[in-house]
Scaffold this active site. Structure first.
Site, short mmCIF file in Angstrom:
data_model
loop_
_atom_site.label_atom_id
_atom_site.label_comp_id
_atom_site.label_asym_id
_atom_site.label_seq_id
_atom_site.Cartn_x
_atom_site.Cartn_y
_atom_site.Cartn_z
N GLY A 249 0.77 -1.24 0.00
CA GLY A 249 0.00 0.00 0.00
C GLY A 249 0.80 1.28 0.00
O GLY A 249 0.23 2.37 0.16
N PRO A 292 4.63 -4.95 -1.32
CA PRO A 292 4.54 -3.78 -2.19
C PRO A 292 4.19 -4.17 -3.63
O PRO A 292 4.74 -5.14 -4.16
CB PRO A 292 5.95 -3.19 -2.12
CG PRO A 292 6.84 -4.34 -1.77
CD PRO A 292 6.02 -5.30 -0.97
N GLY A 293 3.30 -3.43 -4.24
CA GLY A 293 2.94 -3.67 -5.64
C GLY A 293 3.25 -2.42 -6.44
O GLY A 293 4.27 -2.32 -7.14
N ARG A 294 2.38 -1.41 -6.26
CA ARG A 294 2.52 -0.14 -6.99
C ARG A 294 3.92 0.44 -6.85
O ARG A 294 4.49 0.94 -7.82
CB ARG A 294 1.50 0.84 -6.38
CG ARG A 294 1.37 2.16 -7.12
CD ARG A 294 0.57 3.15 -6.26
NE ARG A 294 -0.66 2.62 -5.74
CZ ARG A 294 -1.84 2.64 -6.35
NH1 ARG A 294 -1.95 3.20 -7.53
NH2 ARG A 294 -2.91 2.12 -5.77
N TYR A 335 -10.84 6.27 -10.62
CA TYR A 335 -10.44 6.96 -9.37
C TYR A 335 -10.08 8.43 -9.57
O TYR A 335 -9.58 9.06 -8.65
CB TYR A 335 -9.20 6.30 -8.75
CG TYR A 335 -9.12 4.81 -8.82
CD1 TYR A 335 -10.01 4.01 -8.11
CD2 TYR A 335 -8.13 4.17 -9.58
CE1 TYR A 335 -9.92 2.63 -8.15
CE2 TYR A 335 -8.03 2.79 -9.62
CZ TYR A 335 -8.93 2.02 -8.92
OH TYR A 335 -8.82 0.65 -8.97
N CYS A 362 -16.03 4.63 -26.98
CA CYS A 362 -17.32 5.26 -27.19
C CYS A 362 -17.95 5.56 -25.83
O CYS A 362 -18.88 4.89 -25.40
CB CYS A 362 -18.19 4.32 -28.01
SG CYS A 362 -19.56 5.19 -28.71
N GLU A 363 -17.38 6.53 -25.15
CA GLU A 363 -17.81 6.85 -23.79
C GLU A 363 -17.22 8.20 -23.39
O GLU A 363 -16.00 8.37 -23.45
CB GLU A 363 -17.28 5.73 -22.87
CG GLU A 363 -17.59 5.92 -21.43
CD GLU A 363 -18.03 4.62 -20.75
OE1 GLU A 363 -18.40 3.66 -21.44
OE2 GLU A 363 -18.01 4.61 -19.53
N TYR A 391 -1.16 -1.19 -12.17
CA TYR A 391 -2.60 -1.31 -12.31
C TYR A 391 -3.16 -0.74 -13.61
O TYR A 391 -4.31 -0.30 -13.65
CB TYR A 391 -3.33 -0.69 -11.10
CG TYR A 391 -2.94 -1.31 -9.80
CD1 TYR A 391 -3.36 -2.60 -9.47
CD2 TYR A 391 -2.13 -0.63 -8.88
CE1 TYR A 391 -2.98 -3.19 -8.26
CE2 TYR A 391 -1.75 -1.22 -7.68
CZ TYR A 391 -2.19 -2.50 -7.37
OH TYR A 391 -1.81 -3.09 -6.19
N1 LLP Z 1 -1.49 -6.79 -0.54
C1 LLP Z 1 -2.82 -6.89 -0.66
C2 LLP Z 1 -3.53 -7.87 0.14
C3 LLP Z 1 -3.51 -6.07 -1.54
O1 LLP Z 1 -4.83 -6.18 -1.63
C4 LLP Z 1 -2.80 -5.13 -2.33
C5 LLP Z 1 -3.50 -4.27 -3.28
C6 LLP Z 1 -1.41 -5.07 -2.19
C7 LLP Z 1 -0.78 -5.91 -1.27
C8 LLP Z 1 -0.55 -4.12 -2.98
O2 LLP Z 1 -0.87 -2.79 -2.74
P1 LLP Z 1 0.07 -1.65 -3.39
O3 LLP Z 1 1.43 -1.77 -2.74
O4 LLP Z 1 0.13 -1.89 -4.83
O5 LLP Z 1 -0.62 -0.40 -3.05
N2 LLP Z 1 -6.47 -0.89 -8.69
C9 LLP Z 1 -6.12 0.07 -7.68
C10 LLP Z 1 -5.29 -0.52 -6.57
C11 LLP Z 1 -5.94 -1.74 -5.92
C12 LLP Z 1 -5.05 -2.32 -4.86
C13 LLP Z 1 -5.50 -3.69 -4.53
N3 LLP Z 1 -4.74 -4.35 -3.53
C14 LLP Z 1 -5.39 1.24 -8.35
O6 LLP Z 1 -5.26 1.25 -9.57
O7 LLP Z 1 -5.02 2.19 -7.68
#
Ligand code: LLP
Length: 432
Positions: A249, A292-294, A335, A362-363, A391
């Site tokens: 997150g 971490p993802g994003r 968002y 088309c939106e 994402y």
């Molecule tokens: N762990 C869990 C259990 C999660 O649900 C998520 C993200 C992460 C880790 C990774 O979070 P990050 O580090 O990437 O913030 N589609 C949305 C974001 C959805 C996040 C879902 N879960 C966007 O485009 O902002």
């Protein structure tokens, strides 16, 4: 100055991504095109590993949340960097296993995993299945029994921490579809049920409070709440856990005005909280997982588009329409996410025009950014939307039967395709 150091400019005044000329990339691979800097991805992974080593004696594992950007090459990179991954569906799990990702280092999430997905996870020996609810817990125990295995699990807990982020991407509060609530006693009941089961091995608990969070405080608070719960569990059942999963997150800078929290700071503060509290509460200092993802792929990605037409509506606004849109970047529509946009042909020139960049769907809501500052542009120019690595490819769709763009990775100026552009044949392949 651009928002991310991942991009620069060359002598022609063109935008470059890890040394590759954006205009040449657009000509060679076509647009829309997702371009990633491989070194940036690896650098971000290493920053997280370093922070765990430096502030927590290496007593933890970085687990890349692959929902942010999932494809075979990304799983290979994670494997080479020796980190774990989080998957959230049979499809992500399948993709990771298909490149030989070690199952023990896979964390499997999801609030409604199917029986088939659970069987897939247990059969392949996924290290940690994050169980979301009692129905799943019982189903998993019976599947593991049928297969003659013991499934490694963690339970997902809602710590009741309110993170300051968009409502759609908040998850830690009680009104969330994810996990067991602490306040209602549901979490304690689930822990006791899991401990009593023969075919699951409860390795610890998990929490995740949301996404795109800049403050460190909610993470510290979540860690504290979880450790207090560990203490309560020890007192009530005598059980002590070896592991704690604190989720992901961490926010990234989409605009220059976004505050920037170095990820090392997060680990520093959270490690201090975990060390101090484990000691004070008389529980084991747990092995920590972070997801971490994003923050690993976000700034490493750039999307390139070709401008089709510029429509100036006097006294209203100017629409710059590009050859992609909400199909490859749904985040503004979903968002209202901010992005910095540059004309890749003249990246160093002043961004003197205020325009709305629109897609080709088309939106009316198919916008990439409203009222954003860019260089004066005309049909045929290449636009680069920065920090689109997280994402976007993973949430891309075929709305209007638009094929998904190719993904290219650049390393030391050399580009290679890691995901091919979708074709009309592929789009119609399942039509009967
Ligand atoms: N762990 C869990 C259990 C999660 O649900 C998520 C993200 C992460 C880790 C990774 O979070 P990050 O580090 O990437 O913030 N589609 C949305 C974001 C959805 C996040 C879902 N879960 C966007 O485009 O902002």
């Amino acid at each position: 100055m651009l928002v991310t150091k991942c991009v620069s400019t060359n002598l022609k005044g063109h935008l470059t991504i890890e040394g590759a000329d954006a205009i040449e990339l657009a000509e060679r691979f076509g647009t829309p095109l997702y371009v990633y800097s491989e070194s940036k991805i690896r650098q971000k992974i290493r920053e997280f590993i370093l922070s765990v080593n430096k502030y927590y004696n290496g007593n933890g594992m970085v687990v890349y949340a692959s929902k942010a950007f999932s494809c075979k090459e990304m799983y290979r990179i994670c494997m080479q960097e020796n980190i774990g991954i989080d998957v959230v569906s049979g499809g992500e799990l399948y993709t990771a296993l298909s490149v030989g990702f070690p199952a023990e280092k896979i964390v499997f999430h999801g609030n409604n995993k199917t029986r088939q997905e659970l069987v897939q996870a247990v059969e392949n020996g996924v290290g940690r299945i994050i169980v979301d609810n009692l129905t799943e817990l019982k189903l998993l125990d019976s599947i593991a029994k049928e297969l003659g295995k013991v499934a490694g699990i963690m339970l997902r807990i809602k710590p009741g921490v309110d993170a300051h982020t968009h409502d759609f991407i908040k998850t830690g509060q009680i009104d969330s579809k994810f996990g067991f609530a602490l306040e209602t006693g549901e979490a304690m009941k689930a822990v006791k049920t899991a401990i009593a089961m023969d075919n699951v091995n409860l390795r610890g608990l998990h929490c995740h409070i949301g996404s795109q969070i800049f403050d460190v405080d909610p993470f510290e608070l979540a860690a504290k709440v979880m450790l207090e719960f560990y203490r309560d569990i020890k007192l009530e059942t005598g059980k002590e856990f070896d592991e704690l999963n604190l989720g992901g997150g961490f926010g990234i800078k989409y605009l220059k005005s976004d505050s920037h929290q170095p990820y090392g700071e997060y680990m520093k503060n959270v490690a201090a909280v975990v060390n101090t509290f484990s000691h004070e509460l008389g529980i084991k200092t747990p092995f920590i997982l972070i997801e971490p993802g994003r923050s690993i792929v976000g700034v490493a990605g750039v999307t390139l588009y070709t401008v089709g037409n510029v429509k100036d509506i006097p006294d209203v606004r100017t629409y710059v329409s590009v050859d992609g849109g909400m199909t490859d970047n749904p985040r503004y529509a979903l968002y209202k996410s901010d992005y910095e946009i540059v004309c890749a042909d003249r990246a160093e020139e002043d961004r003197s025009e205020t325009v709305t960049v629109a897609g080709k769907c088309c939106e009316s809501g198919d916008l990439i950014q409203e009222n954003t500052k860019i260089q004066p542009v005309k049909a045929g120019d290449t636009l680069a939307v920065l920090s689109t690595g997280a994402y976007n490819y993973s949430m891309a769709s075929n709305y209007n039967r638009i094929p998904r763009p190719a993904v290219v990775m650049v390393k030391d100026g050399e580009a290679r395709v890691v995901v091919k552009r979708e074709t009309y044949e592929q789009i119609t392949a399942n039509d009967l």
